[in-house]
Design a protein around this motif. Structure first.
Motif, PDB file in Angstrom:
ATOM      1  N   LYS A  58       0.133  -9.355   0.511  1.00  0.00           N
ATOM      2  CA  LYS A  58       1.411  -8.271   0.291  1.00  0.00           C
ATOM      3  C   LYS A  58       2.375  -8.784  -0.556  1.00  0.00           C
ATOM      4  N   GLU A  82       2.043  -8.697  -4.640  1.00  0.00           N
ATOM      5  CA  GLU A  82       1.704  -7.261  -4.772  1.00  0.00           C
ATOM      6  C   GLU A  82       2.695  -6.853  -5.853  1.00  0.00           C
ATOM      7  N   MET A  83       2.207  -5.946  -6.890  1.00  0.00           N
ATOM      8  CA  MET A  83       2.912  -5.486  -7.006  1.00  0.00           C
ATOM      9  C   MET A  83       2.717  -3.430  -7.131  1.00  0.00           C
ATOM     10  N   PHE A  84       3.014  -2.657  -8.064  1.00  0.00           N
ATOM     11  CA  PHE A  84       3.092  -1.308  -7.365  1.00  0.00           C
ATOM     12  C   PHE A  84       1.820  -1.816  -8.301  1.00  0.00           C
ATOM     13  N   LEU A  85       0.672  -0.956  -7.622  1.00  0.00           N
ATOM     14  CA  LEU A  85      -0.130  -0.123  -8.017  1.00  0.00           C
ATOM     15  C   LEU A  85      -1.497  -1.659  -8.619  1.00  0.00           C
TER      16      LEU A  85
END
Length: 297
Positions: free
Chosen positions: A71, A74-77
């Motif tokens: 996480k 992680e990038m958005f979407l």
């Protein structure tokens, strides 16, 4: 009545069944004697096993740490194709993950770095690390997962069948058992010198010295550092503490002794007694002279 052929077949069957039973029994005993696997209940805590047993953790026990580490990258979407939930499912599906062995010692450890290395190795090439062509993102995701696991995992290992005799050296060869170190000899063995060792020379600079035929000054005979620093330098021929000027010898008697009067005693001969003795002697002499002259006449 059974014939010879029937007896032969029956005997063969009995032998075959007995052989199979022996093989199966031997296999079971071999399976019990071989090294087993100690499965930890979590990626932290204590485990106990026999020497040589494998130590393993379950993928499901590190799934949350894998998800948390992914996480962070992680990038958005999931625009960079980093999927923490998918990576958590991937490590769970791996099942049992061997992370080490029980040592030949009373205790040992499995570090968090070791567990993290096994986890990241199991996730290499898995879906959810990033786009397949984006190796940089995949490596960053693996590094983040590794740091998360290493910082939160670690096992303490206890050896159930360890004894002191296990770590003693062999009597025949003198070599220590695997996983142990040879004991250091502590016996007092005299060492033989080579004859080449030298000791540093002593410093005799503060010892008073005299050279034949050369009169040394008191400062040379008694340096400032000898005998005791801070005390006046002694001089030859001069009494300590005298007030005699330098260059003049002091020959006074030591101290000021006075004769003490003797106490009177009763046995002392007095003057009257002496006079009486002298008078008696004179009378005796006169009588002897008179007697001698009379005899002669």
């Amino acid at each position: 009545m059974p014939t010879r052929t029937d007896l032969t077949r029956t005997t063969r069957r009995v032998l075959t069944v007995g052989t199979l039973a022996a093989l199966l029994t031997g296999g079971l005993f071999l399976g019990d004697a071989s090294a087993g696997t100690v499965l930890a209940s979590a990626c932290t805590g204590n485990v106990t096993g026999d020497i040589g047993d494998d130590i393993a953790v379950q993928g499901k026990d590190v799934a949350d740490l894998v998800r948390a580490g992914a996480k962070e990258q992680e990038m958005f979407l999931h625009l960079n194709a980093v999927d923490p939930d998918k990576l958590a499912q991937e490590i769970t599906a791996k099942g049992v993950l061997p992370v080490g062995k029980v040592p030949t010692a009373a205790s040992g450890t499995v570090s968090g770095d070791t567990i993290a290395a096994v986890v990241t190795q199991a996730l290499k090439g898995a879906d959810g690390l990033g786009w397949s062509w984006d190796t940089a993102t995949q490596q960053k995701t693996l590094t983040s997962i590794r740091n998360k696991v290493a910082g939160n995992c670690g096992l303490s290992v206890a050896t159930a069948n360890y004894s002191i005799a296990t770590g003693l050296p062999s009597a025949a060869t003198g070599t220590p058992a695997p996983g142990t170190t040879a004991p250091t000899a502590t016996a007092a063995t005299p060492s033989m010198g080579t004859g080449n060792a030298t000791a540093p020379r002593r410093d005799y600079g503060n010892i008073p010295a005299a050279v034949p035929g050369i009169a040394l000054s008191p400062g040379d005979k008694y340096p400032s550092a000898a005998p005791v620093a801070g005390l006046p330098t002694p001089e030859i021929g001069v009494l300590s503490g005298s007030n005699t000027p330098p260059g003049q010898a002091d020959v006074r008697n030591t101290g000021n002794a006075n004769a003490l009067a003797a106490a009177p005693t009763t046995n002392t001969v007095q003057l009257p007694m002496l006079l009486a003795v002298v008078a008696l002697a004179g009378v005796s002499a006169a009588l002897v002279r008179t007697w001698v002259l009379r005899r002669v006449s």
